[in-house]
Design a protein around this motif. Sequence first.
Motif, PDB file in Angstrom:
ATOM      1  N   THR A  92       0.834  -1.194   0.000  1.00 63.20           N
ATOM      2  CA  THR A  92       0.000   0.000   0.000  1.00 63.20           C
ATOM      3  C   THR A  92       0.876   1.254   0.000  1.00 63.20           C
ATOM      4  N   ARG A  93       1.928   1.203   0.785  1.00 64.24           N
ATOM      5  CA  ARG A  93       2.832   2.355   0.844  1.00 64.24           C
ATOM      6  C   ARG A  93       3.421   2.656  -0.530  1.00 64.24           C
ATOM      7  N   SER A  94       3.734   1.614  -1.263  1.00 66.40           N
ATOM      8  CA  SER A  94       4.406   1.876  -2.523  1.00 66.40           C
ATOM      9  C   SER A  94       3.438   2.106  -3.687  1.00 66.40           C
ATOM     10  N   THR A  95       2.215   1.591  -3.587  1.00 65.67           N
ATOM     11  CA  THR A  95       1.317   1.709  -4.748  1.00 65.67           C
ATOM     12  C   THR A  95       0.038   2.487  -4.460  1.00 65.67           C
ATOM     13  N   GLY A  96      -0.294   2.659  -3.196  1.00 70.38           N
ATOM     14  CA  GLY A  96      -1.569   3.279  -2.840  1.00 70.38           C
ATOM     15  C   GLY A  96      -2.737   2.310  -3.004  1.00 70.38           C
ATOM     16  N   ARG A  97      -2.448   1.109  -3.451  1.00 68.19           N
ATOM     17  CA  ARG A  97      -3.523   0.118  -3.617  1.00 68.19           C
ATOM     18  C   ARG A  97      -3.586  -0.781  -2.386  1.00 68.19           C
ATOM     19  N   VAL A  98      -4.675  -1.540  -2.288  1.00 67.47           N
ATOM     20  CA  VAL A  98      -4.844  -2.416  -1.119  1.00 67.47           C
ATOM     21  C   VAL A  98      -4.614  -3.868  -1.531  1.00 67.47           C
ATOM     22  N   LEU A  99      -3.957  -4.611  -0.662  1.00 67.11           N
ATOM     23  CA  LEU A  99      -3.727  -6.032  -0.926  1.00 67.11           C
ATOM     24  C   LEU A  99      -4.309  -6.795   0.252  1.00 67.11           C
ATOM     25  N   ASP A 100      -5.210  -7.715  -0.043  1.00 63.54           N
ATOM     26  CA  ASP A 100      -5.886  -8.433   1.038  1.00 63.54           C
ATOM     27  C   ASP A 100      -4.900  -9.318   1.797  1.00 63.54           C
ATOM     28  N   GLU A 101      -4.759  -8.973   3.078  1.00 64.05           N
ATOM     29  CA  GLU A 101      -3.743  -9.631   3.885  1.00 64.05           C
ATOM     30  C   GLU A 101      -4.060 -11.116   4.128  1.00 64.05           C
ATOM     31  N   ALA A 102      -5.352 -11.401   4.292  1.00 69.99           N
ATOM     32  CA  ALA A 102      -5.743 -12.792   4.545  1.00 69.99           C
ATOM     33  C   ALA A 102      -5.437 -13.653   3.310  1.00 69.99           C
ATOM     34  N   GLN A 103      -5.706 -13.104   2.149  1.00 69.09           N
ATOM     35  CA  GLN A 103      -5.411 -13.853   0.913  1.00 69.09           C
ATOM     36  C   GLN A 103      -3.908 -14.015   0.716  1.00 69.09           C
ATOM     37  N   LEU A 104      -3.190 -12.990   1.136  1.00 67.35           N
ATOM     38  CA  LEU A 104      -1.736 -13.046   1.009  1.00 67.35           C
ATOM     39  C   LEU A 104      -1.185 -14.161   1.904  1.00 67.35           C
ATOM     40  N   TRP A 105      -1.750 -14.261   3.073  1.00 68.83           N
ATOM     41  CA  TRP A 105      -1.332 -15.309   4.009  1.00 68.83           C
ATOM     42  C   TRP A 105      -1.635 -16.691   3.410  1.00 68.83           C
TER      43      TRP A 105
END
Length: 365
Positions: free
Chosen positions: A215-228
Amino acid sequence: MPTPDYWHYPRTALADSVLMAFGSGLSHALTMFAPRRMGKTEFLLKDIAPRAAEQGWRVFYHSFMSDGDEGGEVFRLSLAEFAAGRARTWLKPLTARVSAEVLGVKAELATRDARAPHSLTEVVQALAAGGRCLLLLDEAQILTRQARNEELLGGLRTGLDINKDTLKVLFTGSSREGLRRMFSEARAPFFHFGTNIELPTLERAFCTHLAAAFTRSTGRVLDEAQLWDAFVACGHVPAHLRAVVEAMVLNAGLTLATAVRLTSHHQHDETQYARQLNALPPLDRLVLRAVLTAAPLFAEETRARIGTTLGSAAPSTTLIQSATERLLRDEIITRRERGQYEISDPGFAQWLHALPTASDQAPLE
Ligand SMILES: Nc1ncnc2c1ncn2[C@@H]1O[C@H](COP(=O)(O)OP(=O)(O)OP(=O)(O)O)[C@@H](O)[C@H]1O
Ligand SMILES: [Mg+2]
């Protein structure tokens, strides 16, 4: 001061407990094991080294990964240069620039007398005379592959032994077998050097951290649960997840699932894996497959199955033993504590899992 890498997920508590063990005099040497790409080098360079420097240690990092035949000599010269100089830290990560440096050292070597001016023990003594120092020796077990390094290893052991109050050493390795060999079999074994710690697999907070960095680098959101979930699916290998996130930073249209699929190919060095498998005799391939499926290697049933696949009688336990020894020697598999074996490189294991079993017999393209 280099800018801190905000993608790096700090393992501060672990770094502090290691430094506390050294600082308090509890330990003088520790050995840290973790499979390939799990973050050993990153832990040494980005957690331990800066933290130790903050606490007043001189820090020397050396990786034995890429110096080939000259590995022992490059190490001795690097350490000598560090001991002689004023630098408080010496971090030589694996980069192209370093290879050039190493070549420089090699070129220098070629112009020197064949006889080394200072033995490694002397170099280590000189280092200790300069005060408290932390040595981070990455993949040091590689030295045990060549008999010619025996003297050097003996010198290192003696030097560290004499100066254990001043010099603390953290060994890391991705080969249990190699580390075991280093600590028990060399002529000058390091056996009382090796309190073992395992580098724990990264926890969910690592994914929270990566999502925030994204988010810091792109301003977009990445779903943390999916990332896990993706992290668990790719075997908790941080290198893989970083590649996934990197792909998503660079390509805004990429979904997480697609990024995982696209990057998994790059994570496995397929050509090298195929080459490695092709180089094995048929029996060794089947023993490897048995290790992969956690089948008891010497059991009658396993041997019978191997025999059937080979179109011959069941191989004797002696033959299985020799194949196992060859796989161990080449560090394709490693022995786990209780007589179990595992494939050393988790990427190779994953790649093998995905192969049709028939390719155990026919060479791959
Ligand atoms: N704490 C961390 N925070 C963020 N990324 C990490 C972390 N640890 C590892 N990584 C990612 O994983 C990659 C591989 O880590 P590293 O090279 O340290 O693994 P390794 O265990 O030393 O592997 P090898 O056995 O190949 O030397 C790093 O380049 C980085 O992208
Ligand atoms: Mg490493």
